[in-house]
Motif scaffolding. Structure first.
Motif, PDB file in Angstrom:
ATOM      1  N   ALA A 142     -53.633   2.924 -40.300  1.00  0.00           N
ATOM      2  CA  ALA A 142     -52.512   3.312 -41.159  1.00  0.00           C
ATOM      3  C   ALA A 142     -51.282   3.709 -40.351  1.00  0.00           C
ATOM      4  O   ALA A 142     -50.219   3.969 -40.913  1.00  0.00           O
ATOM      5  N   ARG A 180     -46.994   2.157 -32.942  1.00  0.00           N
ATOM      6  CA  ARG A 180     -48.237   2.369 -33.699  1.00  0.00           C
ATOM      7  C   ARG A 180     -48.445   1.264 -34.715  1.00  0.00           C
ATOM      8  O   ARG A 180     -49.545   0.752 -34.875  1.00  0.00           O
ATOM      9  N   ARG A 181     -47.395   0.938 -35.451  1.00  0.00           N
ATOM     10  CA  ARG A 181     -47.505  -0.072 -36.508  1.00  0.00           C
ATOM     11  C   ARG A 181     -47.803  -1.443 -35.912  1.00  0.00           C
ATOM     12  O   ARG A 181     -48.627  -2.190 -36.439  1.00  0.00           O
ATOM     13  N   GLU A 213     -61.298   8.081 -38.632  1.00  0.00           N
ATOM     14  CA  GLU A 213     -60.370   7.971 -37.504  1.00  0.00           C
ATOM     15  C   GLU A 213     -59.777   6.563 -37.428  1.00  0.00           C
ATOM     16  O   GLU A 213     -58.568   6.394 -37.215  1.00  0.00           O
ATOM     17  N   THR A 240     -43.661   5.393 -33.868  1.00  0.00           N
ATOM     18  CA  THR A 240     -44.177   4.856 -35.117  1.00  0.00           C
ATOM     19  C   THR A 240     -44.136   3.333 -35.101  1.00  0.00           C
ATOM     20  O   THR A 240     -45.071   2.687 -35.565  1.00  0.00           O
ATOM     21  N   GLU A 263     -51.025   6.407 -38.535  1.00  0.00           N
ATOM     22  CA  GLU A 263     -50.878   7.863 -38.521  1.00  0.00           C
ATOM     23  C   GLU A 263     -51.263   8.471 -37.176  1.00  0.00           C
ATOM     24  O   GLU A 263     -50.804   9.555 -36.831  1.00  0.00           O
ATOM     25  N   VAL A 264     -52.134   7.779 -36.444  1.00  0.00           N
ATOM     26  CA  VAL A 264     -52.655   8.270 -35.170  1.00  0.00           C
ATOM     27  C   VAL A 264     -52.616   7.106 -34.180  1.00  0.00           C
ATOM     28  O   VAL A 264     -52.885   5.954 -34.559  1.00  0.00           O
ATOM     29  N   ASP A 265     -52.303   7.407 -32.924  1.00  0.00           N
ATOM     30  CA  ASP A 265     -52.260   6.368 -31.893  1.00  0.00           C
ATOM     31  C   ASP A 265     -53.661   5.883 -31.514  1.00  0.00           C
ATOM     32  O   ASP A 265     -54.605   6.669 -31.468  1.00  0.00           O
ATOM     33  N   GLN A 292     -57.133   6.111 -40.069  1.00  0.00           N
ATOM     34  CA  GLN A 292     -55.888   6.787 -39.682  1.00  0.00           C
ATOM     35  C   GLN A 292     -55.120   5.969 -38.658  1.00  0.00           C
ATOM     36  O   GLN A 292     -53.891   5.865 -38.725  1.00  0.00           O
ATOM     37  N   LYS A 293     -55.837   5.386 -37.720  1.00  0.00           N
ATOM     38  CA  LYS A 293     -55.183   4.571 -36.692  1.00  0.00           C
ATOM     39  C   LYS A 293     -54.611   3.295 -37.296  1.00  0.00           C
ATOM     40  O   LYS A 293     -53.489   2.898 -36.972  1.00  0.00           O
TER      41      LYS A 293
END
Length: 72
Positions: free
Chosen positions: A43, A6-7, A37, A3, A45-47, A40-41
């Motif tokens: 945010a 990702r962030r 998509e 996470t 939520e997804v890599d 989501q990325k």
């Protein structure tokens, strides 16, 4: 840990978009990621894939390294 990475990547993409004066809609159209998509990325939520990052960097005219975490 995932996470956090990702962030960091999502924040870097958003920062470079702002710096370039481009929108997420522009980016999604440019690199072929759907708006959903990409949201989501961004945010976290997804890599983002390596291919995503390479295409984003190319679209923004920057080095891929500008979108990845820096070593400590």
């Amino acid at each position: 840990m995932t996470t956090d990475v990702r962030r960091v990547v999502a924040d870097a993409v958003e920062e470079e978009l702002l710096r370039a004066g481009r929108s997420s809609q522009w980016l999604s159209a440019r690199v072929g990621i759907t708006g959903t998509e990409l949201r989501q990325k961004l945010a976290g939520e997804v890599d983002f894939t390596v291919t995503d990052l390479a295409e984003i960097a190319q679209a923004l005219g920057i080095a891929v390294a500008q979108l990845t975490p820096r070593p400590h």
